[in-house]
Design an enzyme around this catalytic site. Structure first.
Site, short mmCIF file in Angstrom:
data_model
loop_
_atom_site.label_atom_id
_atom_site.label_comp_id
_atom_site.label_asym_id
_atom_site.label_seq_id
_atom_site.Cartn_x
_atom_site.Cartn_y
_atom_site.Cartn_z
N CYS A 166 0.78 -22.65 8.69
CA CYS A 166 0.51 -23.96 9.10
C CYS A 166 2.47 -24.43 9.05
CB CYS A 166 0.18 -25.45 8.19
SG CYS A 166 1.29 -25.12 6.48
N THR A 167 2.95 -25.61 8.78
CA THR A 167 4.11 -26.18 9.51
C THR A 167 5.68 -25.06 8.15
OG1 THR A 167 3.78 -27.69 10.36
CG2 THR A 167 5.90 -27.40 10.06
#
Length: 350
Positions: free
Chosen positions: A200-201
């Site tokens: 994810c980020t």
């Protein structure tokens, strides 16, 4: 009694931030650990952050802390030291430093107590969020990308995946993280023998997702330490090929960090190559969508001719038309061909 919330208008704060001369550093961090009294912790951190002129968005819950912030460059080391000293669980915590940063990511400090630091929708009392998958660092990520037995799972929302992702990564099509978790389990049922790499980020969503996959019987689960941000930073520092393609969507005014030169998305109005998100300038819409410079000029920053016409009306008429409409802004979902209600700049905890 100190004031523990902002009392100045958003417009005034944003204007003040835009003329600031001191450079700022955008930082994100999270930590899953038990907080006995989130409200008291919130108030103490608010005073600490305010004293250092920190802006940004911070969520606290019994399960931990999740923060995306902007710190004056001259205060970064003081901030780091005070954060580490605040609680033994935070000592040595990894701080993700933004890759593509103009220092204008936030202009106000908002700190809230929530039920969860990431809205996961999990209500299984037997779920152990600490039983996470193994961490992968940059070189290991690249090795896994070349492993035919590995599957990369993107645990971000569809609009994040659209502008950038790892080579051949699988999208879990959803508008929110809570929708993704059961879908990921369902989609991977036929691949339980594979090595599953989640990302994810900044790491917070894929860490919890890795624990959820293990809870559902998947044994070979990894997740990227520090997410896309830390991977790209370490790969560059170590002279490794950066295998993330496109732009990394971020949940602040920048709306993205350039990771590679490739533009893999397209303008939602004309189809030209473009990966710049914006919100429709019509205050009655604020759709989050991708718009190229040509269409931005043609539609005056709006998502359609209707919104362009409405945004040109007198303010009172615009307010009259907005009355009674569904509250909240929307996100363009190309895969479903419909609009979805959410926040203007989407909430990273959703």
């Amino acid at each position: 009694m100190p004031v523990l919330h902002n009392r100045i208008s958003n417009d005034a704060l944003k204007a003040k931030m835009l003329v600031e001369s001191e450079p700022r550093t955008t930082i994100s961090f999270y930590k899953y650990f038990h907080i006995a009294d989130p409200k008291a912790t919130r108030d103490a951190l608010y005073q600490l952050f305010t004293a250092l002129n920190v802006f940004g968005r911070v969520y606290l819950a019994h399960e931990g802390i999740n923060a995306q912030i902007s710190v004056p460059a001259s205060n970064v080391e003081t901030f780091r030291a005070q954060l580490y000293a605040f609680d033994p669980a935070l000592e040595g915590l990894r701080l993700n430093i933004a890759l593509d940063d103009d220092g204008k990511s936030f202009w106000v400090l908002r700190m809230k107590v929530r039920d969860r630091i990431v809205a996961d929708g999990i209500d299984d009392p037997h779920f152990d969020a600490s039983n996470v998958g193994e961490y992968l660092q940059a070189a290991e990520v690249n090795a896994m990308l070349d492993d035919p037995d590995a599957l990369f799972i993107d645990m971000r929302n569809h609009y994040e995946y659209e502008v950038g992702h790892f080579e051949n990564a699988l999208e879990i099509p959803a508008d929110t993280f809570r929708e993704q978790l059961p879908k990921a389990v369902e989609m991977m049922q036929a691949h339980k023998d594979k090595k599953i790499v989640m990302y994810c980020t900044g790491g917070i969503r894929c860490e919890k997702a890795s624990a959820w996959m293990k809870h559902n019987g998947f044994n070979k689960v990894w997740h990227i330490e520090g997410g896309i941000i830390e991977y790209a930073r370490k790969a560059r520092e170590q002279g490794l090929p950066v295998r993330f393609i496109g732009k990394n969507f971020v949940f602040d005014e920048r709306m993205g960090e350039r990771i590679s030169d490739e533009i893999i998305a397209h303008c939602h109005q004309c189809g030209a190559p473009c990966d710049s998100h914006t919100n429709c300038k019509n205050d009655g819409c604020h759709l989050l969508f991708i718009q190229c410079p040509v269409c931005a000029e043609k539609y005056k920053g709006c998502c359609s001719e209707i919104c362009c016409e409405e945004s040109a009306l007198p303010p009172e008429e615009q307010r009259r038309r907005r009355a009674g409409r569904e509250n909240g802004n929307k996100i363009f979902n190309k895969s479903r061909g419909r609009l979805n209600t959410t926040l203007g700049i989407p909430d990273p905890t959703e």
